[in-house]
Design an enzyme around this catalytic site. Structure first.
Site, PDB file in Angstrom:
ATOM      1  N   ALA A 680      17.298  -2.214   9.070  1.00 59.30           N
ATOM      2  CA  ALA A 680      18.437  -3.106   9.140  1.00 59.30           C
ATOM      3  C   ALA A 680      19.104  -3.588  10.666  1.00 59.30           C
ATOM      4  O   ALA A 680      20.122  -4.190  10.482  1.00 59.30           O
ATOM      5  CB  ALA A 680      19.561  -2.526   8.296  1.00 59.30           C
ATOM      6  N   HIS A 681      18.256  -3.248  11.556  1.00 59.71           N
ATOM      7  CA  HIS A 681      18.648  -3.664  12.947  1.00 59.71           C
ATOM      8  C   HIS A 681      17.518  -4.495  13.639  1.00 59.71           C
ATOM      9  O   HIS A 681      16.365  -3.777  13.634  1.00 59.71           O
ATOM     10  CB  HIS A 681      18.974  -2.322  13.760  1.00 59.71           C
ATOM     11  N   GLN A 682      17.681  -5.752  13.827  1.00 62.84           N
ATOM     12  CA  GLN A 682      16.527  -6.342  14.737  1.00 62.84           C
ATOM     13  C   GLN A 682      17.091  -6.758  15.912  1.00 62.84           C
ATOM     14  O   GLN A 682      18.421  -7.311  16.199  1.00 62.84           O
ATOM     15  CB  GLN A 682      16.122  -7.486  13.831  1.00 62.84           C
TER      16      GLN A 682
END
Length: 744
Positions: A680-682
């Site tokens: 969920a973290h880019q």
């Protein structure tokens, strides 16, 4: 009706389903048959009415199974509800099929899947891929299940990957559409004691129908309304500049939240809720609505850790160890009300803290952006109805509006515009899509007003996130100084890859209630001595998240796990990844595509995290521990062995059976593509750098080789932040937007 009189969130209809003509009827029939093998109907032999569509279990065995579940759980579901749930056949249920169509219509791999399904529909193809001469559509449910199981254990990677994709598709669709689930476990789209907040009354620019491009002008156009865009808008508007914030997503007031799972995936997240990497090894979630990721994140607040700040400064970016950056972080921390004062831990957050204490590990409270208010909400992933979570749409964007900023929803930026010199950004252009006649966004896009829009601006600030900001720059023809594509653009993609583990408890955990992440452990955050490792955190437990991440070991096992949902606790091992992937443009759709395979180095970090979480579950009194690792069965701890555990003693070495099971996990190796990784973290795809050859933007956030063009989101991170990135995004955007203001 006044908001205060509402008893449930305002209903948000889904848009019409997309056409399913990207596969033939025969290919669809093959897919439904395979999905029937993933989640078949089970019934006692004496009650089976269709031996082709149901799997018969001898009566005595079936009733012992139900009795065993009932006896292992406090306040277990009724026998009737369990029998009904086991007998249900999702693949024949129209909403389940509709959900699958919606997901597959967005997949860049749908043509490849159609080809495989077409091959399976032939006798020769069936024999080659399944070992059966008759195609899967002609097989009974038990054979269909056996085929999926054989693929999971196949020596051919392509078949293992196909099995994972199909089982994940089924788990997600079942989690969002199963009509028996609420009765079985009590999960509701309306949280207990739900109360809506009024929310800020945003005014959005509206356009009249027309054939030509509509032109607008402003001092600054900000692309994206998430954490980076919200901070930038407030700072620039309060400094007296004319600001226009545009976003391809739409605004939903708090009275609509939380949305049902299927609606949330369609309206609050990009790409229907998930992108899948090219090798299908990672599923990636990104917010796409008014407020961006700050509308759907889980409230948790971390400042960038000192060892990461030193690493970034060591790459020629002294900003990150400067007093000025301290001021940026402190300013953000105060404005969002980050604090631990109002926290009330739910079962699994308490369990993580207590287990870390018992094991002698690091464990701590995770601050929340709720301004000291108790925020006992486990469904913020689907939007926060109370308005207590001070994300962009609650805090930053209303402040920007009060300072004069203007807003435009439903506007997809296609490219940045440049002046005659090819260097100076002069604005953006894209397509605006109005709401429907009733004010909703469910009406078919073709029936809503659409206008090409050109926005002229003195400064362009991209805050579209690490997937879209590089894509917009690529489509805008951003070049390096030698007139070649910037070699770093879209590269250096970090994802904080995640593996999950679930524990089962006799007592009810009611996992969808309570703050999602209010505790964490950094015990394994520095496994290599250079700041790479994993953090242990609780996982959001709305049903589709839980079951789409579940490792499939058979239809009966999957259904039994769902029956226990009210008694589950799930956790993640979140890696600060050392190695990277890239984002590139889909040549047909113009959307992001993701090339990322978790490296051997990083999967080892995740593996140590999963083993750590298994020990947390053991110490936490779990009756069953389910590591979501392919081929590894659940572990059933002995209550007597758990009771003998001594403070600060590692259960791997005090319980021989548990130690043997952990060795199975280590032997499994955690290798993609069959192991399920999610993110969920880019970060990093427009990385900040000291030199043009090593990044995309300089220390001011200005795109190398361009004028008046900036990026202020997680894509500028020089490497993975190692912590949930919201506060870091806001702090970096605070720095960059204040530099932009000075230049204006």
């Amino acid at each position: 009706m006044a908001v205060s009189a509402l008893r449930a969130p305002v209903a948000v209809p889904l848009p019409p389903p997309p056409s399913d003509d990207f596969m033939t009827r025969g290919q669809w029939d093959t897919l439904w048959a395979l999905l029937d093998g993933v989640l078949p109907s089970y019934a006692p032999a004496s009650a089976v009415t269709d031996r082709g569509a149901q799997i018969a279990i001898p009566d005595d065995e079936f009733h012992r199974l139900v009795d065993r579940i009932a006896g292992s759980l406090d306040n277990a579901p009724s026998r009737e509800d369990m029998v009904e749930f086991l007998a249900f056949r999702p693949s024949a249920y129209p909403p389940f099929r509709d959900d699958c169509v919606r997901n597959l219509a967005l997949s860049p791999a749908k043509a490849k899947l159609a080809g495989v399904l077409g091959t399976l529909g032939t006798r020769t193809g069936s024999l080659l891929l399944t070992g059966y001469w008759s195609p899967v559509t002609q097989q009974p449910a038990a054979v269909r299940e056996a085929i999926i199981k054989s693929w999971c254990a196949s020596r051919f990677e392509a078949l293992r990957g196909l099995a994972k994709s199909i089982t994940s598709l089924a788990g997600k669709a079942n989690g969002t559409t199963n009509p028996h689930f609420q009765k079985l476990c009590g999960y509701s789209n309306v949280p207990r004691d739900w109360r809506p907040a009024e929310g800020y009354d945003f005014k959005f620019v509206q356009l009249q129908p027309g054939d030509g491009a509509h032109e607008m002008a402003t001092d600054v156009v900000i692309v994206g309304s998430g954490p980076g865009g919200g901070v930038s808008a407030k700072n620039l508007a309060e400094a007296g500049h004319e600001v226009l914030v545009v976003d391809k997503g739409y605004h939903f007031p708090p009275a609509h939240f939380p949305l049902p799972q299927d609606a949330a995936l369609g309206y609050l997240f990009d790409h229907g809720g998930v992108y899948v990497s090219e090798d299908a090894s990672a599923s990636i979630t990104a917010g796409s609505c008014w407020g961006g990721g700050g509308t759907v994140n889980w409230s948790v607040c971390f400042k960038l850790q000192d060892f990461v700040r030193r690493e970034w400064a060591g790459e020629g970016l002294p900003l990150f160890t400067s007093p000025e950056f301290d001021e940026c972080m402190d300013r953000v921390w105060k404005f969002i009300g980050a604090s631990s004062d109002g926290i009330r831990h739910n079962f699994r957050n308490n369990m993580l803290l207590d287990a870390c204490k018992q094991l002698g590990w690091h464990g701590d409270v995770a601050n929340q952006n709720t301004a000291n208010k108790e925020h006992y909400c486990g469904q913020c992933h689907l939007g926060c109805g109370t308005g207590d979570k001070r994300g962009p749409a609650v805090a930053w964007l209303p402040a920007a509006a009060e300072a004069g900023a203007k807003f435009m929803e439903g506007f997809t930026v296609e490219r940045v515009l440049f002046g005659g010199d090819g260097t100076t950004a002069t604005g953006v252009e894209g397509l605006w899509v109005a709401r429907g006649a009733d004010g909703g966004v469910h009406e078919d896009v073709g029936r809503r007003t659409q206008r090409k829009v050109v926005i002229r601006a003195k400064k362009v600030v991209l805050c579209a996130g690490a997937l879209w900001s590089p894509v917009i720059l690529m489509k805008s023809g951003v070049k390096a100084s030698l007139h070649l594509p910037n070699p770093q653009l879209g590269r250096n993609l970090h994802l904080h890859p995640v593996n999950s583990l679930t524990s089962v408890h006799r007592k009810e955990t009611i996992p969808w209630e309570g703050g999602i992440i209010t505790s964490w452990s950094g015990e394994f955050e520095n496994l290599d001595g250079k700041g790479h490792g994993v953090k242990l955190e609780p996982l959001c437990m709305v049903p589709y998240v839980t079951f789409s991440l579940q490792s499939w070991a058979g239809g009966l096992d999957a259904k039994l796990a769902a029956i226990k949902f009210r008694h589950l606790s799930s956790f993640i091992a979140l890696a600060r990844d050392r190695d990277t992937g890239r984002v590139f443009v889909d040549p047909e759709t113009g959307e992001p595509r993701i090339e990322y395979t978790v490296s051997d180095f990083d999967r080892e970090s995740n593996l140590e995290g999963i083993i750590g979480l298994a020990k947390v579950a053991y110490v936490g009194g779990a009756t069953e521990i389910r590591a979501q690792c392919p081929g590894v069965p659940p572990f059933m701890p002995s209550a007597a062995d758990q009771a003998r555990l001594v403070q600060n003693k590692d259960p791997e070495f005090t319980d021989a059976a548990f130690g043997k099971w952990l060795r199975q996990i280590r032997a499994m190796g955690n290798k993609p593509p069959l192991t399920a990784f999610s993110s969920a973290h880019q970060m990093g795809t427009c990385r900040m750098s000291a030199t043009e050859s090593s990044g995309v933007v300089d220390e001011r956030g200005s795109v190398w080789g361009k004028k008046n063009l900036y990026v202020a989101d997680s894509s500028v991170f020089p490497s993975a932040s190692g912590v949930n990135p919201m506060v870091t995004v806001m702090s970096v955007a605070d720095w960059i937007s204040r530099r932009v203001s000075k230049e204006l």
